[in-house]
Design a protein around this motif. Structure first.
Motif, short mmCIF file in Angstrom:
data_model
loop_
_atom_site.label_atom_id
_atom_site.label_comp_id
_atom_site.label_asym_id
_atom_site.label_seq_id
_atom_site.Cartn_x
_atom_site.Cartn_y
_atom_site.Cartn_z
N MET A 289 0.73 -1.30 0.05
CA MET A 289 0.01 -0.12 -0.10
C MET A 289 0.94 1.26 -0.05
O MET A 289 1.94 1.30 0.59
CB MET A 289 -1.04 0.05 1.18
N ALA A 291 0.51 5.28 0.41
CA ALA A 291 -0.71 6.42 0.79
C ALA A 291 -0.25 7.65 0.01
O ALA A 291 1.04 7.99 -0.03
CB ALA A 291 -0.64 6.54 2.33
N THR A 296 -1.68 11.90 5.17
CA THR A 296 -0.22 11.15 5.38
C THR A 296 0.64 12.18 6.23
O THR A 296 1.66 11.72 6.83
CB THR A 296 0.42 11.11 3.94
N GLU A 306 -0.58 1.78 9.75
CA GLU A 306 0.64 0.77 9.57
C GLU A 306 0.41 -0.34 10.68
O GLU A 306 0.39 -1.64 10.15
CB GLU A 306 1.70 1.42 9.94
N MET A 309 -2.61 -2.78 9.24
CA MET A 309 -2.21 -3.21 7.76
C MET A 309 -1.25 -4.35 8.06
O MET A 309 -1.17 -5.23 7.06
CB MET A 309 -1.73 -2.31 6.95
N LEU A 314 3.09 -0.67 4.31
CA LEU A 314 2.42 0.84 4.26
C LEU A 314 3.71 1.80 3.94
O LEU A 314 4.60 1.88 4.70
CB LEU A 314 1.66 1.06 5.39
#
Length: 365
Positions: A289, A291, A296, A306, A309, A314
């Motif tokens: 992933m 972002a 962010t 994070e 996930m 990430l």
């Protein structure tokens, strides 16, 4: 070298991001960038009309005022770049969405920021109104940026998910196998509800670095009620905005849970962003992933994403060659290029349109 300008203001309604770019195959060269904040009074007026609190005269005046500011943002990024206006092929302007109703008897999506004003003030051909053609073809008109994600961020080595954390969050899942469809849709709120609650409770437009949310704790009952909103269970294609997820939505949820401290509500709203994204994530074992967007810059939000996930990595789109803040305005510069090339700008698998369509209305210099 052919240069393009992209202008974007999202559902956070905090200002205009502008970039001046050139494209070299799948590479993006950002020559200059600029963020022009909305004056407080204008932002409050935009927020009001987004909730149907405005007359036609108000909407018309705001269309001109925001168009003027979009033109100012374009002029500033040109000055910063050192480019001559004659070297810029076109401007792609998303405009400012004030109402998005993609379902129902007569679907529509309204973006203001008069593109004729932009073309007149800059002397540069300006393309706007990117959503309407997709909607006329039965699509949601959004999200449109997944087409750009596919063109510039795809990989034949790994499945990738691009996560945009703007006012609303959306994902673009791009399979490594190019014969598989790209999946993209709005997952729900990202920063919009946190910003609205922060402004209402503290007078500040956003929670800097998530510090206020960090003072609170997640209220599990409130989170469970928030996640019961029917939007989250709705299948794609789907898109949403402040029409659904706004301060009144938060207050309605909070009324069912009296005496929750305001900082706990803020922390729970952050967790709502995380949970609604993760619960709707396509299954993809090899996925990574990336972002982008204003979210962010919220360390607590990124930390929580994070955490949930894991073990999926990430990262941010800087690893793909593009700063997270500039992905969306660059996408609209690219969509302007697509328009003038007579090439489609939508992904029917994402928006639900009947087929690929050339997007945008052209205002010649």
């Amino acid at each position: 070298m052919e240069a393009w300008i992209g202008l974007m203001s999202g559902t956070s309604m905090d200002g205009i991001d502008a970039v001046l770019v050139s494209f070299d195959g799948r590479s993006v060269n950002v020559h200059a960038s600029e963020t022009l904040s909305y004056p407080d009074d204008l932002r409050h007026r935009l927020l009001a009309v987004s909730q149907n609190l405005g007359t036609p005269d108000e909407v018309g005046e705001l269309d001109t005022l925001t168009g003027t500011l979009f033109a100012d943002a374009a002029c500033r990024v040109i000055e910063r770049s050192g480019f001559s206006p004659s070297a810029i092929r076109a401007i792609g302007s998303h405009g400012q969405t004030i109402r998005h109703q993609p379902s129902g008897f007569a679907p529509f999506s309204i973006q203001i920021g008069n593109a004729a004003v932009i073309a007149e003030r800059t002397g540069i051909t300006t393309i706007s109104d990117f959503r309407s053609r997709d909607m006329a073809a039965g699509g949601q008109g959004a999200p449109l940026v997944p087409a750009f994600h596919k063109a510039f961020f795809s990989s034949d080595r790994e499945d990738r998910c691009i996560l945009n954390l703007g006012g609303i969050a959306n994902i673009t899942w791009i399979p490594a196998d190019s014969t598989e469809p790209v999946i993209g849709f709005d997952t729900g709120p990202a920063n919009a509800l946190m910003d609205a609650w922060c402004l209402n409770q503290t007078g500040l437009p956003y929670d800097t670095d998530g510090h206020w949310a960090a003072e609170g704790r997640v209220d599990e009952e409130l989170l469970r009620d928030m996640l019961s909103d029917a939007y989250f269970a709705r299948p794609a294609p789907k898109s949403t905005g402040k029409e659904r997820f706004n301060l009144d939505w938060v207050k309605t949820q909070v009324q069912r849970h009296p005496d929750i401290p305001a900082e706990n509500v803020q922390r729970t709203l952050l967790q709502l962003t995380v949970a609604s994204i993760i619960e709707q994530m396509p299954s993809a074992p090899a996925m990574k992933m990336y972002a982008c967007g204003g979210g962010t810059r919220n360390p607590l939000l990124m930390q929580e994403l994070e955490k949930v996930m894991a073990p999926t990595p990430l990262a941010i789109t800087t690893e793909l060659g593009l700063d997270p803040q500039w992905v969306e305005p660059v996408a609209f510069a690219w969509l302007a290029q697509q328009t003038l090339a007579g090439s489609p700008g939508n992904l029917p698998d994402v928006t639900g349109a009947r087929g690929p369509r050339i997007l945008g209305a052209i205002h010649h210099a």
